[in-house]
Design an enzyme around this catalytic site. Structure first.
Site, PDB file in Angstrom:
ATOM      1  N   LYS A 141       5.786  -4.559  -4.141  1.00 25.23           N
ATOM      2  CA  LYS A 141       7.282  -4.293  -4.046  1.00 25.23           C
ATOM      3  C   LYS A 141       7.901  -4.222  -2.775  1.00 25.23           C
ATOM      4  CE  LYS A 141      11.083  -3.129  -6.518  1.00 25.23           C
ATOM      5  NZ  LYS A 141      11.607  -4.211  -7.055  1.00 25.23           N
TER       6      LYS A 141
ATOM      7  N   CYS B  26       0.750  -1.321  -0.005  1.00 26.81           N
ATOM      8  CA  CYS B  26      -0.062  -0.173  -0.021  1.00 26.81           C
ATOM      9  C   CYS B  26       1.030   1.259  -0.065  1.00 26.81           C
ATOM     10  CB  CYS B  26      -0.986   0.124   1.320  1.00 26.81           C
ATOM     11  SG  CYS B  26      -2.304  -1.118   1.251  1.00 26.81           S
TER      12      CYS B  26
HETATM   13  O1  M6R Z   1      12.676  -5.627  -0.345  1.00 22.63           O
HETATM   14  P1  M6R Z   1      13.195  -6.795  -0.303  1.00 22.63           P
HETATM   15  O2  M6R Z   1      14.524  -7.173  -1.192  1.00 22.63           O
HETATM   16  O3  M6R Z   1      13.261  -7.279   1.405  1.00 22.63           O
HETATM   17  O4  M6R Z   1      11.870  -7.664  -0.778  1.00 22.63           O
HETATM   18  C1  M6R Z   1      12.185  -9.265  -0.633  1.00 22.63           C
HETATM   19  C2  M6R Z   1      11.385  -9.851  -1.719  1.00 22.63           C
HETATM   20  O5  M6R Z   1      10.064  -9.579  -1.199  1.00 22.63           O
HETATM   21  C3  M6R Z   1      11.570  -9.561  -2.979  1.00 22.63           C
HETATM   22  O6  M6R Z   1      12.785  -9.862  -3.250  1.00 22.63           O
HETATM   23  C4  M6R Z   1      10.455 -10.217  -3.917  1.00 22.63           C
HETATM   24  O7  M6R Z   1      10.854 -11.674  -4.100  1.00 22.63           O
HETATM   25  C5  M6R Z   1      10.742  -9.827  -5.270  1.00 22.63           C
HETATM   26  N1  M6R Z   1       9.430  -9.330  -5.999  1.00 22.63           N
HETATM   27  C6  M6R Z   1      11.493 -10.768  -6.117  1.00 22.63           C
HETATM   28  O8  M6R Z   1      11.350 -10.342  -7.551  1.00 22.63           O
END
Ligand code: M6R
Length: 599
Positions: free
Chosen positions: A594, A2
């Site tokens: 994201k 959000c």
């Molecule tokens: O912001 P972060 O790197 O901590 O996020 C971790 C995961 O949520 C993130 O890498 C997710 O797997 C992506 N959408 C992969 O492309």
């Protein structure tokens, strides 16, 4: 998870375009529903919201035309309550006098809603953003209409991690509160604004005020006031001038952000290497790792960032002779939470720096007295604030939900650290950007062909061996994420221990192979091809490997340590082209966000 944005101006005007522009820069945080509310000076509230993507909802409801002197925008990634009109934000209170929107999660949402309904409040949906509004309304009605006091009291009722923005038709101020979710404010000429994230503020102003947990910000067109929730005491904090780049969410000629970001990889890798060479933080980071002596270093991440940790552990072991334990955030808490102590060091990796699963793990490491080393892309993120030492990924904003350039720079960073830990000359690493650029050029047409083959398959496997194990996992995640196809990544030698039974005529298996592993991989390829499987190699040119597979995606020849990073690129391109061929939106895949600020 959000995104919220609120603005207050010194005159009534068309605010819709500002709200939509801000929402566009927050779109990576959620896209299940979109909503805007504006208030004119006479207190009329115009609320327009619906399920769907920003551009569709904006065109359907004519959001740009909305007028007022106060405005709120919200993009939702559904957690509490299905995506629906009633659950779309912003929300009104019972009488339609107050309007507000939140991001984050209120974990006692159900209990509070039941209480509100019993007390006679008008509850229209099941979303916890609405709960925030009613929580304020309830205290406002009891305390004679004092907004600040009502918000403070609501804070005590609302459990969880969230931020919300709220206003009342008769109180010509905008209020926002932060508890665990991102919130930053900005002040400009005749306006003040607040948002979940900087990109939506920077095009309007560079005078920024950071907000911390347990604080309320009160916005008027010419001032920002901060108060401590605990006792209502005012806080004095000067606005700071943000002079970083204003990252405008532009595709710059690419059809999607994902493709643009894949193509930015040579540039961001170059910038990161330059930064690491000059950064005193890099020395401090390495000193902290060295200080834990023979103890293992924990590399903690989730999703793509976890895959970078897997590769990092391989680099630390192979190159620097250091045992590193790659571990998922929640598993770190369960598995090592009581075992780690003051001598331990954890490298916590997160693109957003806001992932709750990582921040929870950081909290545990702190509680145990260990050192927290942070690696993140978003400057000013919570992970930055909670790190003893940190290194930024220097990628610029990554808009596309699938992580691409940030994975590559996480890998570059781990490789750099491993070289430094081993006392090796890092200059050979400067060959990487050029290698990545050549890989992009050379692998693109082959990646398209592979995507065309995969078009008719709803399941497939990516296999890697040794240093490419992590890349196979990342390749599979990327493909699943943007194409909604079942795809499993694993160590190629594990495939025969069960998963091999899925292979039948034409079944696609992609073998990501680093230089030196071809002979081993040829064994694993044949286990698949003798059972009718369709083998696709992603590797530098190798005649024997080529002779054993059906398709080949060639990449430039490189040093073994650099190869896994380059081999990531064709996998990203395959996922991207398959997504486009299937008609899914690679930038904003369904059900994802994201920034995951929930448990
Ligand atoms: O912001 P972060 O790197 O901590 O996020 C971790 C995961 O949520 C993130 O890498 C997710 O797997 C992506 N959408 C992969 O492309």
């Amino acid at each position: 998870m959000c995104g919220i944005f609120g603005i207050i101006t010194d005159n009534e005007q068309v605010l819709g375009t500002t709200l939509v522009d801000a929402a566009r820069r927050l779109a990576y945080r959620g896209y299940d529903s979109v909503g805007c509310a504006t208030l004119t000076r006479d207190g009329t509230i115009d609320l327009r919201k619906d399920v769907g993507r920003l551009d569709d909802v904006s065109a359907r409801l004519d959001l740009p035309a909305m007028r007022g002197s106060r405005g709120i925008a919200q993009l939702r990634w559904a957690t509490f309550g299905a995506p629906s009109y009633a659950n779309a934000q912003p929300h009104l209170d019972s009488d339609g006098d107050m309007v507000g929107a939140h991001n984050g999660n209120v974990v006692n949402n159900v209990q509070l809603r039941e209480m509100f309904i019993r007390e006679g409040l008008v509850v229209r949906g099941t979303n916890d953003g609405e709960t925030c509004v009613h929580a304020v309304e309830r205290h406002f009605d009891r305390n004679g209409g004092r907004m600040l006091e009502a918000i403070r009291a609501a804070y005590a009722d609302l459990e969880g991690d969230y931020a919300f923005v709220i206003t009342h038709r008769d109180d010509h101020r905008l209020f926002a509160i932060k508890k665990g979710s991102g919130l930053v404010a900005g002040i400009g000429d005749g306006f003040a604004c607040v948002s979940s994230d900087l990109p939506s503020i920077l095009p309007l102003t560079r005078r920024i005020v950071r907000i911390y947990d347990g604080e309320i910000v009160v916005l008027t067109p010419h001032a920002l006031e901060l108060y401590r929730v605990e006792d209502g005491a005012p806080i004095h904090r000067e606005a700071e001038w943000y002079d970083g780049p204003v990252e405008v969410a532009e595709k710059e000629g690419y059809p999607h952000f994902m493709l643009k970001e894949i193509h930015q990889q040579p540039t961001v890798a170059r910038e990161l290497l330059h930064l690491l060479d000059r950064s005193p933080h890099a020395d401090r980071f390495l000193e902290a790792i060295a200080a834990c002596g023979e103890r293992p270093v924990y590399l903690v991440g989730c999703g793509t960032s976890y895959h970078a940790c897997l590769l990092g552990a391989y680099y630390f072991g192979q190159i620097a002779g250091r045992i590193a334990v790659p571990i998922l955030g929640p598993q770190f808490i369960e598995q090592c939470g009581t075992a780690v102590g003051p001598d331990d060091v954890g490298v916590f990796v997160s693109q957003s720096g806001e992932t709750k699963d990582i921040l929870n793990a950081v909290k545990v490491m702190r509680r145990q007295g260990g050192r927290v080393l942070g690696v993140f892309n978003v400057i000013g993120s919570s992970l930055m604030h909670h790190s003893d030492v940190y290194l930024p990924l220097a990628c610029g904003y990554e808009i596309s939900v699938p992580a691409t350039k940030t994975f590559v720079n996480q890998a570059v960073l781990f490789l750099y650290l491993a070289y430094r830990l081993a006392g090796r000359d890092v200059r050979p690493l400067h060959a990487l950007p050029d290698l990545l650029a050549r890989t992009l050029g050379e692998s693109e047409p082959y990646a398209r062909n592979v995507a065309a083959y995969l078009q008719h398959w709803n399941a497939l496997n990516y296999l890697g061996y040794g240093v490419t194990h992590a890349i196979a996992l990342e390749a599979a995640l990327k493909l699943k994420e943007v194409t909604y196809t079942h795809c499993e990544g694993m160590l190629s030698s594990e495939f025969k221990h069960g998963p091999l039974s899925v292979v039948h005529d034409g079944y696609p298996v992609l073998f990501i192979t680093a230089p030196g592993d071809e002979a081993m991989m040829i064994n694993h390829v044949n286990e698949v091809t003798t059972r009718g499987g369709h083998a696709i190699a992603i590797a530098a040119e190798h005649p024997a490997l080529r002779a054993n597979v059906h398709d080949y995606v060639p990449v430039p020849v490189s040093e073994r340590d650099l190869a896994p990073i380059a081999l990531t690129i064709p996998a990203q391109l395959i996922a991207y082209h398959l997504s486009v061929a299937r008609g899914t939106d690679p930038d904003f895949p369904r059900n994802l966000s994201k920034t995951l600020t929930v448990d």
